[in-house]
Write an enzyme that holds these catalytic residues in place. Structure first.
Site, PDB file in Angstrom:
ATOM      1  N   GLU A  60      -0.008  -0.745  -1.753  1.00  0.00           N
ATOM      2  CA  GLU A  60      -0.231  -1.658  -2.874  1.00  0.00           C
ATOM      3  C   GLU A  60      -1.480  -1.294  -3.666  1.00  0.00           C
ATOM      4  OE1 GLU A  60       2.717  -3.258  -0.316  1.00  0.00           O
ATOM      5  OE2 GLU A  60       0.667  -2.648   0.174  1.00  0.00           O
ATOM      6  N   HIS A 129       6.053 -13.390   4.113  1.00  0.00           N
ATOM      7  CA  HIS A 129       6.947 -13.218   2.978  1.00  0.00           C
ATOM      8  C   HIS A 129       7.115 -14.511   2.176  1.00  0.00           C
ATOM      9  CE1 HIS A 129       8.112  -9.968   5.758  1.00  0.00           C
ATOM     10  NE2 HIS A 129       8.469  -9.306   4.680  1.00  0.00           N
TER      11      HIS A 129
END
Length: 337
Positions: A60, A129
């Site tokens: 990321e 998540h």
């Protein structure tokens, strides 16, 4: 006009902008050949080629650093973080580089990048998540933060984000990705369902960042919300039969202060609803803003209805979500105060 769910509307926005502007580039984990874990980029690589829609390594920080470099070079990158929970390794790049670039360079450089990230719960994704980290980004000067609640807004806001010359973090509530939502579901929507949520123009249009929408006019109380919780609030108001004005903020930063102040000044009462945890959630900022600007109009304390201050529960996520029952209780307490 076409009937679309939010996935299809986001795909349409990306397709529209890639047709209009050769500088728009889409990349991230699995967004190319696979079309994204939620299929938001399906078909784009085949249409525009590997040089404009491509997969990145699972890094990321690398994704964000690459996007910033592309933006400075003159491109308009749209970087996908596969889940908002994984955006934290990229946080330093966003905060220390992208958000400050225009100011550090005296306006010589800017970072016209858009960061897309599915956020919130609804798929039993557990703690890794399902988070809603939007308030962290609203604290950072130089970043803009957007959370749509329906397909029409999702396309128009995403187009505006891509065209913006400053970095925009675009959170997509995954609970309403796939189809209709009436606020009363006690289980996730069917994965990969293809049910429309609304009519969306096939061609280009944009919704300006920083402009809220009054999705239900009313005179007795103002309800401030965004994303998935807009549907929960509408369900609660309808079930309780309360003459409430429901405002979908759409853009958290910049915030449409004028619409909020006008509504609360009219109703004299206000509640705030969001899915994220309560402490230091964006609702705290909304309460402060309403109190500062509408104090003499208020007839009752402002209430917050939020997620719990606990680690995100896996099997019990539907007990974690603010539902219509909790919203109705807050509405009733505020109206009776």
């Amino acid at each position: 006009m076409s009937a679309m769910n939010m996935i299809q509307a986001i795909n349409s926005a990306l397709d529209t902008m890639m047709q209009r502007d050769d500088s728009v580039v889409v990349f991230g984990e699995d967004v190319g050949y696979f079309g994204g874990v939620f299929r938001c980029t399906a078909g784009l690589q085949k249409k525009y080629g590997h040089h404009r829609v491509f997969d990145s390594p699972i890094s990321e920080a690398g994704i964000m650093g690459t996007a910033i470099g592309m933006g400075v070079y003159g491109l308009r990158p749209v970087a996908e973080i596969q889940f908002a929970d994984y955006i934290y390794p990229a946080f330093d790049q966003l905060v220390s580089e992208a958000a400050r670039l225009r100011y550090r360079s005296g306006g010589e450089f800017h970072a016209p990048l858009t960061v897309r990230a599915p956020s919130g719960g609804g798929i039993f994704g557990g703690q890794t998540h399902s988070q809603s980290p939007e308030s962290i980004f609203t604290h950072v000067c130089g970043l803009k933060t957007v959370v749509p609640s329906n397909p029409y807004d999702a396309k128009g806001l995403l187009i505006a984000a891509i065209e913006d010359d400053d970095p925009v973090v675009f959170f997509e509530p995954k609970r309403i990705y796939n189809g209709p939502f009436d606020g009363h579901h006690d289980r996730p929507l069917t994965p990969w369902a293809k049910h429309p949520m609304g009519e969306v123009p096939d061609d280009y249009y944009r919704i300006p960042l920083g402009k809220a929408a009054i999705v239900r006019p009313g005179r007795r109380i103002t309800v401030l919300s965004y994303g998935t919780m807009v549907h929960v609030c509408l369900a609660a108001v309808a079930e309780a039969g309360i003459d409430a004005e429901v405002i979908d903020l759409r853009s958290l930063l910049p915030l449409d202060l004028d619409t909020i102040v006008e509504s609360v000044s009219k109703t004299g009462r206000c509640i705030v609803v969001h899915e994220a945890t309560r402490t230091c959630g964006f609702g705290a900022e909304l309460v402060a803003v309403v109190q500062e600007h509408c104090f003499w109009c208020l007839e009752a304390p402002i209430e917050r209805v939020t997620g719990w201050d606990t680690p995100y529960p896996h099997a019990l996520e539907w007990a974690y979500f603010p539902g219509p029952a909790r919203v109705i209780k807050a509405l009733q307490r505020t109206l009776e105060a």
